[in-house]
Design a protein around this motif. Structure first.
Motif, mmCIF file in Angstrom:
data_model
loop_
_atom_site.group_PDB
_atom_site.id
_atom_site.type_symbol
_atom_site.label_atom_id
_atom_site.label_comp_id
_atom_site.label_asym_id
_atom_site.label_seq_id
_atom_site.Cartn_x
_atom_site.Cartn_y
_atom_site.Cartn_z
ATOM 1 N N ASN A 118 -17.698 12.680 5.053
ATOM 2 C CA ASN A 118 -16.997 11.593 4.197
ATOM 3 C C ASN A 118 -17.124 11.929 2.757
ATOM 4 O OD1 ASN A 118 -19.616 10.488 4.033
ATOM 5 N ND2 ASN A 118 -18.877 8.596 4.944
ATOM 6 N N SER A 186 -21.352 12.719 6.908
ATOM 7 C CA SER A 186 -21.108 11.105 6.960
ATOM 8 C C SER A 186 -22.456 10.656 7.323
ATOM 9 C CB SER A 186 -19.903 10.746 7.808
ATOM 10 O OG SER A 186 -20.012 11.349 8.945
ATOM 11 N N ASP A 190 -23.912 8.059 4.715
ATOM 12 C CA ASP A 190 -24.025 6.682 5.103
ATOM 13 C C ASP A 190 -25.507 6.081 5.087
ATOM 14 O OD1 ASP A 190 -21.285 6.877 5.411
ATOM 15 O OD2 ASP A 190 -21.611 6.762 7.650
ATOM 16 N N PRO A 205 -13.655 7.531 4.434
ATOM 17 C CA PRO A 205 -14.020 8.618 5.390
ATOM 18 C C PRO A 205 -12.800 9.768 5.226
ATOM 19 C CG PRO A 205 -12.675 6.360 6.323
ATOM 20 C CD PRO A 205 -13.218 6.444 4.722
ATOM 21 N N LYS A 208 -10.624 12.633 10.662
ATOM 22 C CA LYS A 208 -11.432 13.074 11.852
ATOM 23 C C LYS A 208 -10.718 14.302 12.351
ATOM 24 C CE LYS A 208 -15.309 11.094 13.463
ATOM 25 N NZ LYS A 208 -16.185 10.299 14.635
#
Ligand code: GLN
Length: 261
Positions: A118, A186, A190, A205, A208
């Protein structure tokens, strides 16, 4: 003959004897692990200067469960594959993504985590940068040699790509307005976000479908027996609940579930 001795001693000890990793009679064989030192929460140096993280707990439990003494050495991220290929270490664990390019040089264990990329931006830029396309032509901060860096090289041609050795350097550059976004795993972005709530940074994001990455433990292609050992250890820590326990300690839930997505 050798086979029979090995059978009697057990694989770990036997391999170590053959590879010269056991010095005295009663000492445990040593499993030499390489990782990078700034990839929290997987592998990072804590306030006391010790290497720690989910991956560190995982490999210690895995190795010790098989009768090894686990010795960890910290390398720059892009020094890990060369160290493995030079036989300076037996395995890499470092939030290390299984990829076809890397699989030409190293062998990978079974995956233990599914993650993806991300990007982080400054909160004030939220209206401007909502997706990957909006980053085109921007300055982007990346970590050298990572899948995030390779991804940006393919997807963001025409953007200025600024490469750094570690994630903390990329975050600092973002906060100092040296780039518009940081692309990395990510899980790691995060974690930074959760630890720096006051910094006014937000995560966006990436679809995917264009990015799905499995973490694996890498071993030297010339040592297939080491691959078997690592896979056996992974199976063991899953079966005996150790993987779940350390997962819950670091993430609050069992990250094996990511593999079922
Ligand atoms: N998962 C990413 C990769 O393998 C980043 C790993 C890391 O920086 N430790 O390239």
């Amino acid at each position: 003959m050798l086979k029979r001795i090995c059978h009697a001693l057990g694989t770990a000890l036997c391999l170590a004897l053959l590879c010269g990793n056991v010095s005295a009679k009663d000492e445990k064989p040593v499993l030499r692990i390489g990782c990078e030192g700034a990839f929290a929460p997987f592998t990072f140096i804590d306030d006391k200067g010790e290497i720690t993280g989910f991956d560190i707990d995982l490999i210690r439990e895995l190795g010790e469960g098989l009768g090894y003494e686990v010795k960890i050495t910290v390398y720059p991220f892009d020094g890990l594959i060369p160290a493995l290929m030079a036989d300076n270490i037996d395995a890499i664990i470092s939030g290390f993504t299984i990829s076809p390019e890397r699989a030409k040089k190293v062998d990978f264990s079974e995956p233990y985590f599914l993650c993806g990329l991300n990007f982080l931006i400054r909160g004030e830029d939220e209206p401007k940068f909502r997706d990957l396309d909006s980053l085109k032509g921007q300055k982007i901060c990346l970590q050298i040699g990572t899948t995030g860096s390779l991804f940006a090289q393919k997807q963001l041609t025409g953007s200025e790509l600024k490469q750094f050795n570690s994630p903390p350097e990329t975050y600092l550059e973002l906060l100092n307005r040296g780039c518009s976004a940081v692309i990395n795993d990510s899980s790691v972005n995060d974690f930074f976000l959760a630890r720096h709530k006051g910094e006014k940074v937000v995560a966006v994001p990436i679809d995917k479908d264009i990015d799905k990455e499995y973490y694996g433990i890498a071993v030297n292609k010339n040592h297939p027996e080491m691959l078997d050992t690592i896979n056996r250890g992974l199976k063991q820590v899953r079966a005996n609940g150790v993987f779940k326990r350390i997962s819950e300690q670091w993430f609050g839930h069992d990250i094996s579930s990511t593999l079922e997505e």
